[in-house]
Design a protein around this motif. Structure first.
Motif, mmCIF file in Angstrom:
data_model
loop_
_atom_site.group_PDB
_atom_site.id
_atom_site.type_symbol
_atom_site.label_atom_id
_atom_site.label_comp_id
_atom_site.label_asym_id
_atom_site.label_seq_id
_atom_site.Cartn_x
_atom_site.Cartn_y
_atom_site.Cartn_z
ATOM 1 N N SER A 39 37.164 47.391 -9.504
ATOM 2 C CA SER A 39 38.454 47.371 -8.704
ATOM 3 C C SER A 39 39.777 47.581 -9.246
ATOM 4 C CB SER A 39 38.587 45.953 -8.050
ATOM 5 O OG SER A 39 37.298 45.728 -7.282
ATOM 6 N N TYR A 40 39.969 47.185 -10.910
ATOM 7 C CA TYR A 40 41.109 47.418 -11.366
ATOM 8 C C TYR A 40 40.986 48.878 -11.606
ATOM 9 C CZ TYR A 40 44.149 47.854 -15.533
ATOM 10 O OH TYR A 40 45.217 48.175 -16.162
ATOM 11 N N TYR A 41 39.935 49.455 -12.166
ATOM 12 C CA TYR A 41 39.661 50.854 -12.478
ATOM 13 C C TYR A 41 40.427 51.530 -11.187
ATOM 14 C CZ TYR A 41 37.893 55.294 -13.628
ATOM 15 O OH TYR A 41 37.756 56.714 -13.828
ATOM 16 N N MET A 42 39.782 51.296 -10.109
ATOM 17 C CA MET A 42 39.996 52.409 -8.900
ATOM 18 C C MET A 42 41.531 52.182 -8.581
ATOM 19 S SD MET A 42 37.514 54.089 -8.125
ATOM 20 C CE MET A 42 38.678 54.674 -6.742
ATOM 21 N N ALA A 43 42.190 50.843 -8.507
ATOM 22 C CA ALA A 43 43.663 50.803 -8.343
ATOM 23 C C ALA A 43 44.308 51.416 -9.246
ATOM 24 C CB ALA A 43 44.036 49.239 -8.548
ATOM 25 N N LYS A 44 44.130 51.509 -10.509
ATOM 26 C CA LYS A 44 44.984 52.574 -11.553
ATOM 27 C C LYS A 44 44.624 53.808 -11.349
ATOM 28 C CE LYS A 44 45.848 52.498 -16.351
ATOM 29 N NZ LYS A 44 47.096 51.924 -16.777
ATOM 30 N N LEU A 45 43.625 54.099 -10.999
ATOM 31 C CA LEU A 45 43.093 55.464 -10.603
ATOM 32 C C LEU A 45 43.960 56.032 -9.381
ATOM 33 C CD1 LEU A 45 41.667 58.066 -11.589
ATOM 34 C CD2 LEU A 45 39.667 57.227 -10.160
ATOM 35 N N PHE A 46 43.842 55.223 -8.321
ATOM 36 C CA PHE A 46 44.425 55.534 -7.190
ATOM 37 C C PHE A 46 45.928 55.924 -7.150
ATOM 38 C CE2 PHE A 46 46.355 54.684 -3.150
ATOM 39 C CZ PHE A 46 45.332 55.407 -2.076
ATOM 40 N N MET A 93 53.578 45.686 -9.539
ATOM 41 C CA MET A 93 53.358 45.207 -8.166
ATOM 42 C C MET A 93 52.368 46.164 -7.373
ATOM 43 S SD MET A 93 53.742 42.352 -6.999
ATOM 44 C CE MET A 93 54.577 41.364 -6.103
ATOM 45 N N ARG A 94 52.494 47.248 -7.324
ATOM 46 C CA ARG A 94 51.624 48.319 -6.631
ATOM 47 C C ARG A 94 50.214 48.246 -7.189
ATOM 48 N NH1 ARG A 94 52.954 54.731 -5.832
ATOM 49 N NH2 ARG A 94 52.534 54.636 -8.086
ATOM 50 N N LEU A 95 50.112 48.071 -8.627
ATOM 51 C CA LEU A 95 48.701 47.966 -9.181
ATOM 52 C C LEU A 95 47.911 46.734 -8.452
ATOM 53 C CD1 LEU A 95 46.669 49.247 -11.182
ATOM 54 C CD2 LEU A 95 47.854 47.596 -12.765
ATOM 55 N N LEU A 96 48.976 45.613 -8.505
ATOM 56 C CA LEU A 96 48.123 44.335 -8.035
ATOM 57 C C LEU A 96 47.922 44.747 -6.699
ATOM 58 C CD1 LEU A 96 47.380 41.472 -8.858
ATOM 59 C CD2 LEU A 96 49.559 40.767 -8.059
ATOM 60 N N LYS A 97 48.489 45.271 -5.626
ATOM 61 C CA LYS A 97 48.261 45.270 -4.343
ATOM 62 C C LYS A 97 46.820 46.334 -4.084
ATOM 63 C CE LYS A 97 49.631 48.485 -0.754
ATOM 64 N NZ LYS A 97 51.058 49.481 -0.417
ATOM 65 N N TYR A 98 46.850 47.423 -4.978
ATOM 66 C CA TYR A 98 45.628 48.259 -4.755
ATOM 67 C C TYR A 98 44.714 47.480 -5.262
ATOM 68 C CZ TYR A 98 48.386 52.009 -3.291
ATOM 69 O OH TYR A 98 49.286 52.814 -2.526
ATOM 70 N N PHE A 99 44.830 46.892 -6.496
ATOM 71 C CA PHE A 99 43.678 45.998 -7.048
ATOM 72 C C PHE A 99 42.856 45.032 -5.932
ATOM 73 C CE2 PHE A 99 42.323 41.784 -8.979
ATOM 74 C CZ PHE A 99 41.216 42.404 -9.806
ATOM 75 N N PHE A 100 43.774 44.347 -5.236
ATOM 76 C CA PHE A 100 43.253 43.381 -4.100
ATOM 77 C C PHE A 100 42.475 44.309 -3.030
ATOM 78 C CE2 PHE A 100 46.143 40.245 -5.949
ATOM 79 C CZ PHE A 100 45.093 39.209 -6.513
ATOM 80 N N ILE A 101 43.235 45.384 -2.605
ATOM 81 C CA ILE A 101 42.630 46.313 -1.536
ATOM 82 C C ILE A 101 41.054 46.699 -1.954
ATOM 83 C CG2 ILE A 101 42.595 48.434 -0.552
ATOM 84 C CD1 ILE A 101 45.711 47.979 -0.488
ATOM 85 N N PHE A 102 41.032 47.341 -3.484
ATOM 86 C CA PHE A 102 39.717 47.648 -3.964
ATOM 87 C C PHE A 102 38.746 46.390 -4.056
ATOM 88 C CE2 PHE A 102 41.836 51.764 -4.709
ATOM 89 C CZ PHE A 102 40.882 52.612 -4.247
ATOM 90 N N LEU A 103 39.359 45.291 -4.309
ATOM 91 C CA LEU A 103 38.585 44.028 -4.587
ATOM 92 C C LEU A 103 37.654 43.857 -3.247
ATOM 93 C CD1 LEU A 103 38.036 42.195 -6.992
ATOM 94 C CD2 LEU A 103 39.706 40.919 -6.071
ATOM 95 N N LEU A 104 38.469 43.768 -2.271
ATOM 96 C CA LEU A 104 38.250 43.396 -0.911
ATOM 97 C C LEU A 104 36.926 44.616 -0.475
ATOM 98 C CD1 LEU A 104 38.498 41.728 1.715
ATOM 99 C CD2 LEU A 104 40.128 43.345 2.449
ATOM 100 N N ILE A 105 37.387 45.623 -0.729
ATOM 101 C CA ILE A 105 36.442 46.856 -0.191
ATOM 102 C C ILE A 105 35.057 46.696 -1.132
ATOM 103 C CG2 ILE A 105 35.873 49.427 -0.154
ATOM 104 C CD1 ILE A 105 38.967 49.784 0.241
ATOM 105 N N ASN A 106 35.239 46.609 -2.520
ATOM 106 C CA ASN A 106 33.960 46.703 -3.471
ATOM 107 C C ASN A 106 33.034 45.087 -3.200
ATOM 108 O OD1 ASN A 106 34.485 49.040 -4.676
ATOM 109 N ND2 ASN A 106 35.835 48.016 -6.113
ATOM 110 N N PHE A 107 33.666 44.078 -2.872
ATOM 111 C CA PHE A 107 32.941 42.847 -2.636
ATOM 112 C C PHE A 107 32.256 43.034 -1.160
ATOM 113 C CE2 PHE A 107 34.504 41.138 -6.474
ATOM 114 C CZ PHE A 107 33.343 40.523 -6.883
ATOM 115 N N GLY A 108 33.026 43.760 -0.240
ATOM 116 C CA GLY A 108 32.581 43.960 0.997
ATOM 117 C C GLY A 108 31.311 44.835 1.009
#
Length: 153
Positions: free
Chosen positions: A61-68, A1-16
């Motif tokens: 975004s997936y990569y960054m979420a996992k790395l974070f 669940m944490r991975l999914l949360k960070y994935f969406f955060i990085f997705l928002l930042i990256n598409f931003g």
């Protein structure tokens, strides 16, 4: 669940970052300046850029979420912030200000930072490192396109 949360955060930042970069380029790819440049024969059609960047940012975004989650958060954020800045500012430098040589320096710097992600975190990320490969390959292509424009214009 944490991975999914960070994935969406990085997705928002990256598409931003893509949105900010697009805004800063001021219609660059359709400008008379860009359309009259001598471009490399391997320059892809315009629609490829949108598809490529969307795919790249999903994977990144997936990569960054996992790395974070797995990595040293301070180092990860520093590298990510530098990557974010270089990714956004290249559009302004190249398309808006027409500074082709500085654009090349910027995109090569971005490629170097993405290389740090790919190689320095390989042990931590394992097979997830493959998720950053599209970004790295695209930057190599983009660097060659920028270099071609610098040399032949």
């Amino acid at each position: 669940m944490r991975l999914l949360k960070y994935f969406f955060i990085f997705l928002l930042i990256n598409f931003g970052a893509l949105a900010i970069g697009s805004y800063l380029m001021d219609n660059g790819p359709t400008s008379s300046w860009y359309t009259t440049l001598n471009k490399a024969p391997w320059t892809p059609p315009g629609w490829v850029f949108g598809v490529a960047w969307s795919t790249i940012m999903l994977c990144f975004s997936y990569y960054m979420a996992k790395l974070f989650i797995l990595g040293d958060k301070k180092r990860v954020i520093v590298h990510f912030s530098i990557q974010f800045f270089l990714n956004v500012i290249w559009n302004y430098i190249f398309f808006n200000k027409h500074l082709i040589a500085l654009g090349l320096v910027c995109i090569l710097s971005l490629t170097f930072v993405v290389s740090i992600f790919m190689f320095n975190y390989k042990k931590t990320m394992g097979y997830a490192t493959l998720c950053i490969l599209p970004y790295w390959v695209w930057l190599l292509i983009a660097s060659s396109l920028n270099a071609y424009i610098l040399i032949y214009n």
